[in-house]
Design a protein around this motif. Structure first.
Motif, PDB file in Angstrom:
ATOM      1  N   HIS A  67       0.772  -1.199  -0.090  1.00 56.00           N
ATOM      2  CA  HIS A  67       0.032   0.156   0.143  1.00 56.00           C
ATOM      3  C   HIS A  67       0.745   1.286   0.035  1.00 56.00           C
ATOM      4  O   HIS A  67       0.263   2.369  -0.172  1.00 56.00           O
ATOM      5  CB  HIS A  67      -1.008   0.021   1.183  1.00 56.00           C
ATOM      6  CG  HIS A  67      -2.027  -1.114   1.067  1.00 56.00           C
ATOM      7  ND1 HIS A  67      -3.235  -0.981   0.228  1.00 56.00           N
ATOM      8  CD2 HIS A  67      -2.360  -2.120   1.776  1.00 56.00           C
ATOM      9  CE1 HIS A  67      -3.781  -2.074   0.360  1.00 56.00           C
ATOM     10  NE2 HIS A  67      -3.448  -2.823   1.331  1.00 56.00           N
ATOM     11  N   ALA A  73      -1.106   7.173  -2.303  1.00 55.76           N
ATOM     12  CA  ALA A  73      -1.256   6.905  -3.833  1.00 55.76           C
ATOM     13  C   ALA A  73      -1.370   5.362  -4.010  1.00 55.76           C
ATOM     14  O   ALA A  73      -1.633   4.874  -3.205  1.00 55.76           O
ATOM     15  CB  ALA A  73       0.316   7.198  -4.314  1.00 55.76           C
ATOM     16  N   GLN A  74      -1.599   5.275  -5.522  1.00 52.70           N
ATOM     17  CA  GLN A  74      -1.514   3.992  -5.986  1.00 52.70           C
ATOM     18  C   GLN A  74      -0.420   3.109  -5.378  1.00 52.70           C
ATOM     19  O   GLN A  74       0.534   3.443  -5.399  1.00 52.70           O
ATOM     20  CB  GLN A  74      -1.718   3.971  -7.337  1.00 52.70           C
ATOM     21  CG  GLN A  74      -2.955   4.112  -8.041  1.00 52.70           C
ATOM     22  CD  GLN A  74      -3.074   3.805  -9.451  1.00 52.70           C
ATOM     23  OE1 GLN A  74      -2.095   3.482 -10.234  1.00 52.70           O
ATOM     24  NE2 GLN A  74      -4.218   3.629  -9.885  1.00 52.70           N
ATOM     25  N   GLN A  76       0.828  -1.043  -4.930  1.00 52.56           N
ATOM     26  CA  GLN A  76       1.139  -2.343  -5.907  1.00 52.56           C
ATOM     27  C   GLN A  76       1.683  -3.589  -5.436  1.00 52.56           C
ATOM     28  O   GLN A  76       2.239  -3.694  -4.208  1.00 52.56           O
ATOM     29  CB  GLN A  76       2.444  -2.087  -6.991  1.00 52.56           C
ATOM     30  CG  GLN A  76       2.292  -2.956  -8.081  1.00 52.56           C
ATOM     31  CD  GLN A  76       3.444  -2.900  -9.067  1.00 52.56           C
ATOM     32  OE1 GLN A  76       4.657  -2.073  -8.768  1.00 52.56           O
ATOM     33  NE2 GLN A  76       3.535  -3.614 -10.105  1.00 52.56           N
ATOM     34  N   LYS A  82      -0.364  -6.280  -9.000  1.00 55.58           N
ATOM     35  CA  LYS A  82      -1.633  -5.686  -9.239  1.00 55.58           C
ATOM     36  C   LYS A  82      -1.734  -4.287  -8.608  1.00 55.58           C
ATOM     37  O   LYS A  82      -1.217  -4.360  -7.450  1.00 55.58           O
ATOM     38  CB  LYS A  82      -2.692  -6.625  -8.858  1.00 55.58           C
ATOM     39  CG  LYS A  82      -4.134  -6.199  -8.975  1.00 55.58           C
ATOM     40  CD  LYS A  82      -5.081  -7.107  -8.332  1.00 55.58           C
ATOM     41  CE  LYS A  82      -6.456  -6.295  -8.459  1.00 55.58           C
ATOM     42  NZ  LYS A  82      -7.309  -7.015  -7.729  1.00 55.58           N
ATOM     43  N   VAL A  83      -1.965  -3.462  -9.513  1.00 50.24           N
ATOM     44  CA  VAL A  83      -2.188  -2.012  -8.994  1.00 50.24           C
ATOM     45  C   VAL A  83      -3.378  -2.032  -7.680  1.00 50.24           C
ATOM     46  O   VAL A  83      -4.625  -2.313  -8.042  1.00 50.24           O
ATOM     47  CB  VAL A  83      -2.487  -1.186  -9.971  1.00 50.24           C
ATOM     48  CG1 VAL A  83      -2.910   0.261  -9.650  1.00 50.24           C
ATOM     49  CG2 VAL A  83      -1.241  -1.067 -11.100  1.00 50.24           C
ATOM     50  N   ILE A  84      -3.171  -1.403  -6.847  1.00 51.81           N
ATOM     51  CA  ILE A  84      -4.108  -1.155  -5.653  1.00 51.81           C
ATOM     52  C   ILE A  84      -4.335   0.263  -5.214  1.00 51.81           C
ATOM     53  O   ILE A  84      -3.481   1.026  -5.436  1.00 51.81           O
ATOM     54  CB  ILE A  84      -3.435  -1.771  -4.212  1.00 51.81           C
ATOM     55  CG1 ILE A  84      -2.975  -3.084  -4.660  1.00 51.81           C
ATOM     56  CG2 ILE A  84      -4.339  -1.564  -3.326  1.00 51.81           C
ATOM     57  CD1 ILE A  84      -2.152  -3.761  -3.507  1.00 51.81           C
ATOM     58  N   ALA A  85      -5.891   0.721  -5.178  1.00 55.58           N
ATOM     59  CA  ALA A  85      -6.054   1.861  -5.238  1.00 55.58           C
ATOM     60  C   ALA A  85      -5.620   2.521  -3.671  1.00 55.58           C
ATOM     61  O   ALA A  85      -5.351   1.737  -3.021  1.00 55.58           O
ATOM     62  CB  ALA A  85      -7.544   1.949  -5.115  1.00 55.58           C
ATOM     63  N   PRO A  86      -5.288   3.813  -3.759  1.00 57.59           N
ATOM     64  CA  PRO A  86      -4.975   4.555  -2.528  1.00 57.59           C
ATOM     65  C   PRO A  86      -5.868   3.880  -1.283  1.00 57.59           C
ATOM     66  O   PRO A  86      -6.987   3.851  -1.527  1.00 57.59           O
ATOM     67  CB  PRO A  86      -5.008   5.822  -2.790  1.00 57.59           C
ATOM     68  CG  PRO A  86      -4.994   5.954  -4.092  1.00 57.59           C
ATOM     69  CD  PRO A  86      -5.596   4.766  -4.837  1.00 57.59           C
ATOM     70  N   ASN A  92      -9.099   8.126  -1.469  1.00 54.84           N
ATOM     71  CA  ASN A  92      -9.894   7.251  -2.389  1.00 54.84           C
ATOM     72  C   ASN A  92     -11.289   7.362  -1.463  1.00 54.84           C
ATOM     73  O   ASN A  92     -11.654   6.750  -0.678  1.00 54.84           O
ATOM     74  CB  ASN A  92      -9.345   5.902  -2.047  1.00 54.84           C
ATOM     75  CG  ASN A  92      -9.847   4.789  -2.854  1.00 54.84           C
ATOM     76  OD1 ASN A  92     -11.108   4.960  -3.264  1.00 54.84           O
ATOM     77  ND2 ASN A  92      -9.567   3.522  -2.836  1.00 54.84           N
TER      78      ASN A  92
END
Length: 134
Positions: A67, A73-74, A76, A82-86, A92
């Motif tokens: 995180h 911020a985003q 990974q 895989k991209v993870i939202a903030p 977010n």
């Protein structure tokens, strides 16, 4: 009542029940913090939450591994990419707004980081930290 009218009534009732269930799961980050604090019997502590979030707990990962530090911020996923939202709610709007997802991801991520489920106090502390990020 004829069969068609009964079917329409049943479908409408089912739709209303499903909508009520979906809405019941909606919440706010502050309500999530309140829920876990109540279960812990103490208010979440943002300083403890920050320390917990950034620390490795005997394993290879910390919460921050995926995180980020701070989680504004985003991120990974450390293994899959895989991209993870903030994660911080101020960055977010969807973060911590669905109780079922909150429970699912706390369970999954705590198992990855701690090899056990997080306690209510740990969840409250992490949420206090995340809710304080602006």
């Amino acid at each position: 009542m004829n069969l068609r009218l009964t079917s329409l009534f049943s479908a409408a009732l089912l739709a209303l029940l499903c909508a009520g269930t979906a809405q019941a799961a909606e919440t706010t980050p502050a309500a999530q913090l309140q829920r876990w604090s109540a279960q812990a019997g103490a208010s979440g502590n943002a300083a403890k939450g920050q320390t917990f979030f950034n620390a490795k707990h005997g394993g290879e990962w910390s919460c921050a591994s995926c995180h980020g530090t701070p989680p504004t911020a985003q991120g990974q996923h450390a293994n899959t990419g895989k991209v993870i939202a903030p994660l911080a709610p101020a960055f977010n709007a969807k973060a911590f707004t669905d109780s079922a997802k909150v429970d699912k991801w706390f369970k999954r991520n705590c198992n990855d980081v701690l090899t056990r489920e997080c306690s209510a106090a740990e969840k409250a502390d992490v949420l206090a930290y995340l809710n304080n990020l602006k």
